[in-house]
Design a protein around this motif. Structure first.
Motif, short mmCIF file in Angstrom:
data_model
loop_
_atom_site.label_atom_id
_atom_site.label_comp_id
_atom_site.label_asym_id
_atom_site.label_seq_id
_atom_site.Cartn_x
_atom_site.Cartn_y
_atom_site.Cartn_z
N ARG A 38 0.83 -1.19 0.00
CA ARG A 38 0.00 0.00 0.00
C ARG A 38 0.87 1.25 0.00
O ARG A 38 2.01 1.23 0.47
CB ARG A 38 -0.95 0.02 1.20
CG ARG A 38 -0.26 0.18 2.55
CD ARG A 38 -1.28 0.03 3.67
NE ARG A 38 -0.66 0.21 4.99
CZ ARG A 38 -1.30 0.00 6.13
NH1 ARG A 38 -2.56 -0.40 6.13
NH2 ARG A 38 -0.66 0.19 7.28
N GLN A 39 0.30 2.31 -0.52
CA GLN A 39 0.99 3.60 -0.55
C GLN A 39 0.04 4.69 -0.12
O GLN A 39 -0.95 4.96 -0.82
CB GLN A 39 1.57 3.89 -1.93
CG GLN A 39 2.45 5.13 -1.95
CD GLN A 39 3.28 5.22 -3.22
OE1 GLN A 39 3.01 4.56 -4.22
NE2 GLN A 39 4.32 6.05 -3.18
N GLU A 44 6.06 6.38 1.24
CA GLU A 44 6.61 5.33 0.40
C GLU A 44 5.66 4.13 0.38
O GLU A 44 4.86 3.91 1.29
CB GLU A 44 7.97 4.88 0.95
CG GLU A 44 9.04 5.96 0.96
CD GLU A 44 9.51 6.28 -0.44
OE1 GLU A 44 9.74 7.46 -0.73
OE2 GLU A 44 9.65 5.33 -1.25
N ARG A 45 5.77 3.34 -0.68
CA ARG A 45 5.01 2.10 -0.75
C ARG A 45 5.53 1.15 0.33
O ARG A 45 6.74 1.03 0.52
CB ARG A 45 5.16 1.48 -2.13
CG ARG A 45 4.25 0.30 -2.38
CD ARG A 45 4.31 -0.15 -3.83
NE ARG A 45 3.85 0.89 -4.74
CZ ARG A 45 3.62 0.69 -6.03
NH1 ARG A 45 3.80 -0.52 -6.55
NH2 ARG A 45 3.23 1.68 -6.79
N TYR A 95 -2.00 -2.19 -3.67
CA TYR A 95 -1.53 -2.85 -4.88
C TYR A 95 -1.30 -4.33 -4.61
O TYR A 95 -0.76 -4.70 -3.57
CB TYR A 95 -0.20 -2.25 -5.35
CG TYR A 95 -0.25 -0.79 -5.70
CD1 TYR A 95 -0.03 0.18 -4.73
CD2 TYR A 95 -0.48 -0.38 -7.01
CE1 TYR A 95 -0.06 1.53 -5.05
CE2 TYR A 95 -0.51 0.96 -7.34
CZ TYR A 95 -0.30 1.91 -6.35
OH TYR A 95 -0.33 3.24 -6.68
N GLY A 117 -3.70 -0.90 -8.78
CA GLY A 117 -4.01 -0.31 -7.49
C GLY A 117 -5.49 -0.04 -7.32
O GLY A 117 -6.21 0.22 -8.29
#
Length: 124
Positions: A38-39, A44-45, A95, A117
Motif C-alpha cells: 500500500r501507498q 513510500e510504498r 496494490y 491499485g
C-alpha cells in the motif's frame, strides 16, 4: 504476459471491513507468490502481506497482523486481502503483486508483476 487487476476498494468508516481481490490472467498462477502493498499519500510504498507460492504460507507486516488476512484461490487465479477493524491509518492505494520468487516477500523489488491499485479511504 501476466496481468493483475485489483477490485474491492472504496470508502469505509473506521472499524469497518473490506475484502480486496486481485485477479490474475495470462499465466499459471499456482506457483507464484503474491503480495499486497500500500501507498499512503506522501509516503513510500510499504509491505502489507504476502503468501508464498509453495504451501501458501502467509506473511504479514506488523501493522497488518491480527486484522488482515491474505488468501489465494489457485483454481480461480485470485488473491484476496481481508481487512478488518480498519483505521484511518490504513488509508492508501493498495496494490497486489506476483512473482515466482521463493523469498523476500516483503520487498517490493522482488515482484515482477503489479496491478494498477485500488483506493481505500478510511474516514468517518
Amino acid at each position: 504476459q501476466m496481468q493483475l487487476v485489483e477490485s474491492g476498494g472504496g470508502p469505509v468508516q473506521p472499524g469497518g471491513s473490506l475484502r480486496l481481490s486481485c485477479a490474475a490472467s495470462g499465466r499459471t498462477f499456482s506457483s507464484y507468490a503474491w503480495g499486497w502493498f500500500r501507498q499512503a499519500p506522501g509516503k513510500e510504498r510499504e509491505f502489507v502481506a504476502a503468501i508464498s507460492g509453495a504451501g501458501g504460507r502467509p506473511y504479514y507486516a506488523t501493522a497488518a497482523k491480527d486484522r488482515f488476512t491474505i488468501a489465494r484461490d489457485n483454481v480461480n487465479n485470485t488473491a484476496y486481502l481481508q481487512m478488518n477493524n480498519l483505521t484511518s491509518g490504513a488509508t492508501a492505494v493498495y496494490y497486489c503483486a506476483a512473482d515466482r520468487s521463493h523469498s523476500g516477500f516483503g520487498d517490493a523489488n522482488v515482484y515482477h508483476y503489479w496491478g494498477q491499485g485500488t483506493q481505500v479511504p478510511v474516514s468517518s
